[in-house]
Design an enzyme around this catalytic site. Structure first.
Site, mmCIF file in Angstrom:
data_model
loop_
_atom_site.group_PDB
_atom_site.id
_atom_site.type_symbol
_atom_site.label_atom_id
_atom_site.label_comp_id
_atom_site.label_asym_id
_atom_site.label_seq_id
_atom_site.Cartn_x
_atom_site.Cartn_y
_atom_site.Cartn_z
ATOM 1 N N CYS A 14 0.681 -1.336 -0.084
ATOM 2 C CA CYS A 14 -0.115 -0.080 0.066
ATOM 3 C C CYS A 14 0.745 1.255 -0.136
ATOM 4 O O CYS A 14 0.307 2.401 0.023
ATOM 5 C CB CYS A 14 -0.974 0.167 1.297
ATOM 6 S SG CYS A 14 -2.155 -1.113 1.029
ATOM 7 N N HIS A 25 -3.237 7.470 2.958
ATOM 8 C CA HIS A 25 -3.756 6.057 2.319
ATOM 9 C C HIS A 25 -5.213 5.747 2.782
ATOM 10 O O HIS A 25 -5.620 5.654 4.024
ATOM 11 C CB HIS A 25 -2.648 5.092 2.875
ATOM 12 C CG HIS A 25 -3.306 3.586 2.216
ATOM 13 N ND1 HIS A 25 -3.659 3.298 0.939
ATOM 14 C CD2 HIS A 25 -3.356 2.578 2.935
ATOM 15 C CE1 HIS A 25 -3.846 2.015 1.004
ATOM 16 N NE2 HIS A 25 -3.733 1.583 2.181
ATOM 17 N N ASN A 39 -10.208 0.208 -0.239
ATOM 18 C CA ASN A 39 -8.727 0.266 -0.247
ATOM 19 C C ASN A 39 -8.398 -0.215 -1.563
ATOM 20 O O ASN A 39 -8.383 -1.643 -1.811
ATOM 21 C CB ASN A 39 -8.163 -0.614 0.990
ATOM 22 C CG ASN A 39 -6.672 -0.422 0.829
ATOM 23 O OD1 ASN A 39 -6.055 -0.014 -0.146
ATOM 24 N ND2 ASN A 39 -5.946 -1.094 1.915
#
Length: 332
Positions: free
Chosen positions: A116, A256, A286
């Site tokens: 990520c 994020h 996500n």
């Protein structure tokens, strides 16, 4: 000669049409909308349903969106970087195919994988190439088809992830705008808590690995959450301290989008008002490498030239960090 800084000069994005809502997930696993929303902030996510298309499709679409908005000649692009944790295939970098498909015939290209944190690390890499003076146009794409590695019988992971991509163009700036500072970290302790066990050199694919569902994402949610909260908050606070920034100096937190509670904890540590915190997790979930550029695309019109943006991310490995940038343009 004036000092070169690396500035983002354009953004683009793409998400698939199919919407996987919490209501639909209720029919797949033992969960419900209230439980998902209260713990993650996610309402829906986009899924690339066409099994014949991979991450390259998402990346190409995002790059084409950027090119269409700016009328840039793809042949002028010097480098294409693709942050992704779901490449089309293990060998033959997806970025190379993407560059060819968008007409970036004079660019070299490669993939960058830090889970990520891939796009965040890619920002650092792209900026370094620009600041070196050797290259004028670096296209950085963050794209992931997370649905290709998610077990939709595992309620711990299938509620979190979605598919999507975003792209940004880095170019030289001589006004002191763009990339200012970075604080990037990693720690191998995270290897056991967020991973795909099989398919690599350590545990090659076999009949047994497929039957044991070892090619899907495994996440120790509580442990990852604990590390992510402290990690993202720590680096964001650190980058502010190093650059003598107060909460009033920061215009936007670009974090994020893994969990709304992690984003809130980071903003709280920075002392930021909720109005300065960019959030679109409710729409996309996500998207891993796609989250940061999707935020930039969704909120681009709100940014003003000279705005102070703090980027923060946390990913498997563990990998995490923060980047401080001054926005370089007003959207017309």
């Amino acid at each position: 000669m004036n000092t070169i800084t690396a500035a983002i000069t354009a953004v683009g994005a793409y998400v698939p049409d199919f919407v996987l809502s919490n209501k639909v997930l209720e029919t797949l696993v033992d969960t419900n909308d209230e439980w998902i929303t209260s713990r993650t902030g996610i309402k829906e996510r986009r899924i690339l349903k066409d099994d014949t298309k991979g991450t390259s499709y998402l990346a190409i679409k995002a790059a084409e969106d950027l090119i269409a908005k700016t009328n840039i000649n793809p042949a002028e692009i010097d480098l294409v970087l693709l942050g992704t944790t779901t490449p089309d295939m293990p060998v033959a970098a997806t970025a190379v195919y993407v560059a060819s498909q968008i007409g970036a015939v004079n660019a070299f290209a490669y993939d960058l994988q830090a889970a990520c944190s891939s796009f965040l690390y890619g920002m650092s890499t792209a900026a370094a190439y620009i600041e070196s003076g050797r290259y004028k146009k670096v296209l950085l794409i963050g794209a992931d088809k997370m649905s290709s590695i998610i077990d939709y019988t595992d309620r711990a992971t299938c509620i979190i992830f979605g598919d999507g991509a975003g792209a940004v163009l880095f170019e030289p700036n001589y006004e002191g705008l763009g990339f200012q500072d970075q604080y990037l970290r990693s720690d191998g302790v995270g290897r056991e808590f967020l991973k795909i066990e099989a398919g690599g050199s350590l545990l090659p694919a076999s009949k047994e690995t497929v039957e044991n569902r070892q090619h899907y994402v495994f996440q120790d949610g509580k442990t990852v959450f604990k590390y992510a909260v402290s990690g993202m908050a720590d680096v964001s606070e650190k980058i502010m301290e190093r650059n003598n920034l107060t909460k009033d100096d920061v215009n936007w937190l670009v974090a994020h989008q893994a969990n709304k509670r992690i984003i809130d904890a980071t903003a709280h540590r920075m002392g930021l008002d909720e109005s300065k915190v960019l959030v679109n997790i409710q729409k996309y979930g996500n998207t891993t490498s796609g989250t940061l550029p999707l935020l930039l695309n969704d909120f681009e019109k709100q940014f003003k030239k000279g705005d102070n943006l703090i980027f923060a991310a946390f990913g498997g490995g563990f990998t995490w960090g923060s980047i401080y940038m001054k926005w370089a343009y007003d959207k017309q």
